[in-house]
Design an enzyme around this catalytic site. Structure first.
Site, PDB file in Angstrom:
ATOM      1  CB  SER A   1       1.070  42.820  19.343  1.00  0.00           C
ATOM      2  OG  SER A   1       0.122  43.803  19.050  1.00  0.00           O
TER       3      SER A   1
ATOM      4  CG  HIS B   1      -3.095  39.787  18.503  1.00  0.00           C
ATOM      5  ND1 HIS B   1      -3.071  40.376  19.750  1.00  0.00           N
ATOM      6  CD2 HIS B   1      -2.217  40.498  17.749  1.00  0.00           C
ATOM      7  CE1 HIS B   1      -2.228  41.392  19.740  1.00  0.00           C
ATOM      8  NE2 HIS B   1      -1.689  41.500  18.542  1.00  0.00           N
TER       9      HIS B   1
ATOM     10  CG  ASP C   1      -4.762  40.168  22.540  1.00  0.00           C
ATOM     11  OD1 ASP C   1      -5.193  39.965  21.392  1.00  0.00           O
ATOM     12  OD2 ASP C   1      -3.625  40.606  22.763  1.00  0.00           O
TER      13      ASP C   1
END
Length: 532
Positions: free
Chosen positions: A437, A190, A135
């Site tokens: 996600s 994220h 990520d």
């Protein structure tokens, strides 16, 4: 000087590949011999054509162009928060018995039975299980990640990109002289959210993840800006394979093509070659990892569409490899593939909302989606207006909250999508976002529990066949049939110019209750997976 990613022919010797690169006018600056991929720089304007004349080389793709650092301050990364939320969450952080202080926000964990009276009690996970987060990075110092963060194994495979080939800001000014962030750093938020969903511990602070006792390994393959390129993806997967990582989360697609088409007439011959190279190189890395015991799990995509049908794409290429390059409209047949989610051995995950409906944005497809998991659906509400409580709550870096002006002087959040939890003098922040996600790490957490429960010892801790993990993940999911009628018109409202604007999307579910395009074999269930 331009930069490329070059794919060696399978079984070509390193020496022959190196000679071929030099003959084409290139210089290798980075090489992954495990799958035969190299980053190459060249000032030969005919480099691509020269590569394809070399028998030892099998493909070539443009890589990022290195720009100058802009003088402007880095902007906050784009995340799917949905502006116009109507409910500001206010919690005192007083836990229920045996629950974490913010457990009441976690409808997602209740949906898959990852609770104090569910899977936490039966199998909370084993520290020897290593979960790789491919990520944007992980905030390894976040108080609700740090106890399970494996700093020694974590790596960063990226270099910050200040600007693109058109001079537009990408990652912005580098925070570190080398433009390479530390392996416990996340400038996007994220990756931190994903890691928290998988394995935040039960420590009396904030909230717990699906597998609160397993270990998180940061395998940084994404840019600060949220781009994910080919070479870091290949490097991250091969590193996972060689270092005993048991399962990886891949909540992204390899830029710059949302779908890769080998012979789409809408693309130039060079673009077609680039897309074929991305497919081949990524698949080699996926094969390498799968064959060495890595379970591969990916987000299904947030494109509102059925991946098994012909679609339209006006977003690719989303990153210019040469000055002036822009996205163009193209028709994309089902034979085109998004990588890594449509790669072989990969388990794609669609998203659900609090009501267990498929999230309005989640991509789908019968034979594409393996299983579903909570990903958030902020308009899965009575009036179809966005509500942050219907998103997925997980860890958020305090440094970013301060940089983005999201905190009051006393440290309390001033935006509705953040909450704070404190334990004594230690405080931590959590945000509500949505996306496939967010669904994928729920499935990854369940996979980590499966490995904890049924795995056997190896040199790195525990291991288990990825094919066995997938069978248990699918076989213990809660089957959910298509909605009736099968064609659903999703309706929601967003704020624009102070007014509520109606949005719609019509989507059709195909398949049986046991396997269909919206939910695959069903919604993952942490408790079912570990009480067989």
């Amino acid at each position: 000087m331009s930069e490329y990613v070059v794919l060696y022919k399978e079984h070509a010797s390193p020496g022959s590949a190196h000679r071929a690169v030099r003959a084409a006018g290139g210089t290798i600056v980075h090489e992954n011999r495990d799958v035969g991929v190299a980053t190459v720089r060249s000032d030969n304007p005919e480099f691509i054509h020269a590569v394809m004349k070399e028998r030892a080389l099998d493909g070539v793709a443009h890589n990022r162009v290195i720009g100058e650092a802009p003088k402007t301050k880095k902007k906050a990364a784009k995340v799917e928060r949905l502006t116009g939320t109507k409910n500001k969450v206010s919690l005192t952080g007083v836990p229920s018995k045996n629950e974490e202080p913010l457990a009441d926000l976690q409808w997602d964990m209740k949906q898959i039975h990852a609770t104090a009276n569910g899977s936490y009690k039966t199998e909370p996970g084993d520290k020897r299980v290593l979960v790789g987060v491919l990520d944007t990075g992980v905030d390894g110092d976040h108080p609700d990640i740090k106890p399970n963060f494996n700093r020694a194994l974590s790596r960063n495979f990226t270099t910050d990109i200040p600007t693109d080939a058109n001079g537009n800001e990408v990652d912005g000014p580098c925070e570190f002289t080398s433009c390479v962030d530390p392996n416990d750093w996340d400038d996007n938020d994220h990756g931190t959210h994903v890691a928290s969903t998988i394995a935040s511990p039960r420590n009396g602070l904030g909230m717990a993840g699906v597998a609160p006792n397993v270990s998180i390994v940061n395998l940084r393959v994404g840019q600060d800006s949220g781009y994910f390129f080919l070479q870091p993806t290949v490097d991250g997967l091969t590193y996972a394979a060689k270092n005993g990582i048991d399962v990886v989360n891949m909540s992204y697609y390899v830029d710059p093509w949302l779908w890769n088409c080998g012979n789409n007439p809408a693309d130039s011959p060079e673009d077609q070659l680039e897309q074929r190279t991305i497919i081949k190189a990524t698949q080699r890395a996926l094969d390498f990892a799968h064959d060495r015991g890595v379970t591969l799990i990916s987000a299904a995509g947030n494109d509102f569409v059925d991946y098994t049908k012909t679609n339209s794409d006006d977003s690719s290429p989303d990153f210019p490899s040469t000055p002036g390059e822009e996205p163009h409209d193209r028709t994309v047949p089902a034979s085109c593939v998004s990588m890594p989610s449509e790669g072989e051995h990969v388990i794609p995950i669609s998203a659900t909302g609090p009501s267990t409906r498929k999230s309005y944005y989640s991509s789908f497809g019968n034979g594409y989606v393996a299983v579903a998991a909570p990903g958030g659906d902020k308009v899965d509400t009575a009036d179809q207006r966005p509500d942050d409580r219907a998103g997925i709550w997980a860890a958020y870096p305090e440094r970013l909250a301060k940089e983005r002006g999201e905190l009051n002087a006393d440290g309390t959040p001033n935006v509705p999508y953040l909450v704070r939890s404190c334990k004594g003098d230690d405080c931590a922040y959590y945000q509500s976002i949505q996306g496939t996600s967010m669904a994928s790490p729920h499935a990854v957490g369940v996979a980590a529990l499966i490995i904890s429960k049924y795995g056997h010892r190896d040199r790195s801790g525990l291991t288990l066949s990825p094919d066995f993990v997938e069978r248990v993940l699918r076989g213990t999911a809660t089957a959910k049939e298509c909605p009736s009628p099968r064609t659903t018109e999703y309706v929601w409202y967003t704020k624009s110019g102070g007014e509520w604007v109606k949005r719609t999307s019509t989507q059709t579910c195909e398949g049986s209750k046991e396997q269909n395009g919206f939910f695959g074999n069903g919604i993952v269930d942490a408790l079912n997976a570990v009480r067989r």
